[in-house]
Write an enzyme that holds these catalytic residues in place. Structure first.
Site, PDB file in Angstrom:
ATOM      1  N   SER A 391       0.573  -1.566  -0.293  1.00 36.24           N
ATOM      2  CA  SER A 391      -0.229  -0.086  -0.131  1.00 36.24           C
ATOM      3  C   SER A 391       0.390   1.384   0.265  1.00 36.24           C
ATOM      4  O   SER A 391       0.005   2.077  -0.033  1.00 36.24           O
ATOM      5  CB  SER A 391      -0.586  -0.108   1.091  1.00 36.24           C
ATOM      6  OG  SER A 391      -0.300  -0.151   2.471  1.00 36.24           O
ATOM      7  N   TYR A 533      16.222  -4.850  14.082  1.00 34.40           N
ATOM      8  CA  TYR A 533      15.261  -4.765  12.168  1.00 34.40           C
ATOM      9  C   TYR A 533      16.867  -5.828  11.281  1.00 34.40           C
ATOM     10  O   TYR A 533      16.246  -7.068  11.340  1.00 34.40           O
ATOM     11  CB  TYR A 533      15.597  -3.278  11.698  1.00 34.40           C
ATOM     12  CG  TYR A 533      15.427  -3.618  10.067  1.00 34.40           C
ATOM     13  CD1 TYR A 533      14.105  -3.795   9.811  1.00 34.40           C
ATOM     14  CD2 TYR A 533      16.993  -3.440   9.607  1.00 34.40           C
ATOM     15  CE1 TYR A 533      14.108  -3.992   8.411  1.00 34.40           C
ATOM     16  CE2 TYR A 533      16.280  -3.072   7.947  1.00 34.40           C
ATOM     17  CZ  TYR A 533      14.838  -3.402   7.303  1.00 34.40           C
ATOM     18  OH  TYR A 533      14.601  -3.027   6.640  1.00 34.40           O
TER      19      TYR A 533
END
Length: 669
Positions: A391, A533
């Site tokens: 998106s 991460y």
């Protein structure tokens, strides 16, 4: 003067006919199969016979090389009887990879049929274009007056060349001459060639070296026996000149390069022509001869060894028997041919002077990659592509590329409003997305989503694991924030695996599928402040390597993209990145597209690979460098625990830090 030519549609034959037609009053009759009648107009145009009057100078004679007397009708034989001054037999299979039955039928029996035909029409002279292969693997210098001395010609190509020449020598009832060209390559003036053969087999390897390595880097080449190369224009000119001389009956002429080169020299010449790295060190292929045949045979009996060998050979376009001839032991004396050519101006040019033309023509016209559809449309049109996190950012940019290329493009994300906006933009652009709302970090929701995709689309052909979460915070600021590591791992690793493993069974059933995992350059450089991460992405990288090995034989492939820093909403909270050079989402999407087209194992920037090499070779130095950069840059406001709207004390970057920002493009700090 009247000529008859077999193989007139071949690479050498077409050019010989054109040369013969340059002679005043010449008429050329050429053998042609009835089903190839449509080629006549194009052949005459190539030969410069553009009107009805001149067209009569090139007459097709319909027949077949594998039939008695070339399958030519009795009426045609009667018309040609006593009319042909020179009969040239060029038709043959010039292919190391052809099967033995075909080579025997065409090369051996075809020559016997051509000899019978020459006798039937009372040709004044029969010219047989043989090959240096007729000498087999003779150890030493093979002279033009030698034939029976040939040895080690068990290979079908060598064997049929030797046997066809023997037929001419023993069965031909009209005066004959034999010509043995060396390995024929393209035209020395234009580079024109019609197929990949001989030294061309190594061009793909040279091209790969040029793509991967800088031209100044010294490389290792393969040394071996001598290889004799001649351009097609020299062969044609020499054949035309010698065949019109007197006193050539029952003689053989070597149409070869008097100089000749070793295999290593040839590879180096073409590497220079291609602007590839120079080969400074050569490994002599003869060393491989010390490996007992029983050991080699035993290794080839192992399925994994065969698969690796076959994959490499296929990737480089090398024929099965190529390396059998790397240690080619024969040199060729050509004094008779040189005597006949003396004063004619016909001589073999130096390979160094025209190698660049051969390379240029190959790369423009013959490189197999030119004939493969390397467009994104060719890879994904009509296929189902799922982009997680589609998106916004990289995912959205990639989704636009896939949909524009004709893919059935599925996008998913948590925010229904963003997905709706993305679908509206796609509709405005003339294509569509299929949106699914899902939280990839929620395993239950993941399973529901996978079920939807399988029911509605039958699974996917391409899976782009793009959804992810990044946290930039030093470990010393994370002692009481263990949940940072948990939530990062939950989405970047467990969520990604849940989707992938849910869709893999469908790929296995279809025996095809490609998975692209968006990893990070930080995995290669071990970027400070990104331990949560990087660890999650490193776990994904490790899983992907295992999966790649397990599914390699089931038609499923994986690509890991160690993505550099991209300007997306993910990095927005870190103000320092506003001044750091980054990729745009569209540039990152190009990397995703390349992953789907070429399906490499890994895509990484040179900077990322450099960091990985440094950590592998000099880990202590790499740690010091990364620690220095770590101390140069401050934590973000979010990492310091400041509330939204709360201003952090302004910190001025040092000149060193500002310089580092510009130098280390794309690294996460």
């Amino acid at each position: 003067m009247q000529y008859f030519v077999t193989g007139a549609t071949g690479f050498i034959g077409k050019r010989l006919v054109k040369k013969l037609l340059e002679r005043k009053g010449a008429t050329v009759h050429f053998l042609l199969r009835p089903e190839s009648e449509a080629k006549v107009a194009d052949l005459r145009e190539y030969w410069g016979l553009n009107d009805a009057k001149s067209a009569a100078r090139a007459q097709p004679v319909y027949g077949n090389l594998v039939d008695k007397k070339l399958g030519i009708s009795g009426e045609a034989l009667k018309q040609l009887k006593g009319q042909i001054d020179h009969c040239y037999h060029l038709a043959a299979i010039y292919d190391l990879g052809a099967d033995e039955e075909s080579q025997t039928q065409v090369n051996t029996e075809g020559t016997r049929n051509a000899v019978e035909f020459a006798k039937a029409i009372d040709a004044k002279h029969f010219h047989h274009v043989s090959s240096i292969a007729a000498a087999g693997l003779y150890e030493g210098v093979f002279r033009e007056d030698m034939f029976e001395e040939a040895e080690n010609y068990d290979h079908p190509y060598f064997k049929t060349k030797h046997e066809s020449e023997k037929i001419v020598r023993t069965e031909c009832k009209v005066p004959w001459s034999v010509y043995r060209p060396a390995m024929v390559v393209g035209d020395s003036r234009t580079g024109e060639m019609d197929k990949i053969d001989g030294p061309y087999y190594f061009f793909k390897l040279i091209q790969r070296m040029r793509q991967l390595l800088p031209p100044w880097m010294p490389t290792i080449g393969l040394e071996g026996g001598r290889i004799n190369i001649v351009p097609v224009d020299f062969v044609v000119d020499a054949l035309d000149t010698i065949s019109h001389k007197t006193g050539i009956a029952k003689q053989c002429y070597h149409l070869v390069d008097p100089q000749g080169y070793r295999v290593g020299d040839v590879l180096d010449i073409f590497s220079k022509a291609a602007h590839a790295p120079k080969m400074n060190l050569f490994i002599n292929a003869a060393l491989l001869g010390f490996i007992p045949r029983s050991v080699t045979k035993g290794l080839m009996a192992l399925a994994p060894v065969r698969r690796v060998r076959n994959a490499v050979m296929k990737d480089l376009g090398l024929p099965e028997d190529m390396f059998t001839f790397v240690n080619y032991p024969t040199r060729f004396d050509c004094r008779q041919a040189q005597t006949m050519l003396k004063g004619s101006g016909v001589e073999c040019p130096n390979l160094k002077d025209y190698a660049w033309r051969l390379w240029d023509y190959w790369e423009r016209h013959l490189d197999p990659d030119l004939h493969i559809d390397r467009s994104l449309r060719g890879a994904v049109a009509g296929k189902v592509v799922l982009v997680t996190g589609g998106s916004s950012g990289i995912g959205l940019a990639a989704a636009h590329k896939f949909a524009e290329a004709g893919a059935v493009t599925l996008i998913c994300g948590r925010d229904a409003d963003k997905l709706e906006d993305a679908c509206k933009q796609a509709h405005k652009n003339g294509y569509r997305f299929v949106a699914h709302t899902v939280d990839i970090a929620d395993m239950v929701d993941c399973d529901r989503f996978i079920g939807e995709v399988v029911r509605e689309h039958g699974g996917v052909d391409f899976l782009i694991n793009n959804a992810g979460r990044s946290i930039r915070r030093a470990i010393e600021s994370s002692y009481d924030r263990f949940h940072d590591f948990e939530r990062t791992m939950q989405l970047n690793y467990f969520g990604c695996l849940r989707v992938t493993m849910g869709l893999l069974p469908g790929m296995v059933t279809k025996r095809k599928g490609h998975v692209v995992n968006i990893s990070s350059i930080g995995v290669l450089t071990n970027a400070p402040r990104f331990s949560a991460y990087v660890a999650s992405k490193a776990a994904l990288d490790a899983w992907t390597r295992c999966a790649s090995s397990e599914f390699a034989d089931q038609g499923i492939s994986f690509t890991t993209i160690n993505m550099p820093l991209v300007r997306t909403p993910m990095i927005a909270p870190t103000n320092i990145y506003k001044n750091v050079p980054t990729l745009s989402p569209e540039e990152a999407a190009d990397m995703v597209a390349q992953a789907c087209i070429f399906k490499p194992v890994r895509i990484a920037t040179r900077l990322g690979i450099t960091g990985q090499v440094l950590h592998a070779l000099v880990p202590r130095v790499a740690q010091i460098a990364m620690n220095t950069s770590f101390r140069m840059f401050p934590d973000s406001s979010a990492a310091k625990g400041l509330q939204p709207g709360e201003k952090a004390p302004k910190q001025q970057l040092s000149p060193e830090a500002m310089a580092m920002q510009q130098m280390m493009r794309g690294i996460h700090f």
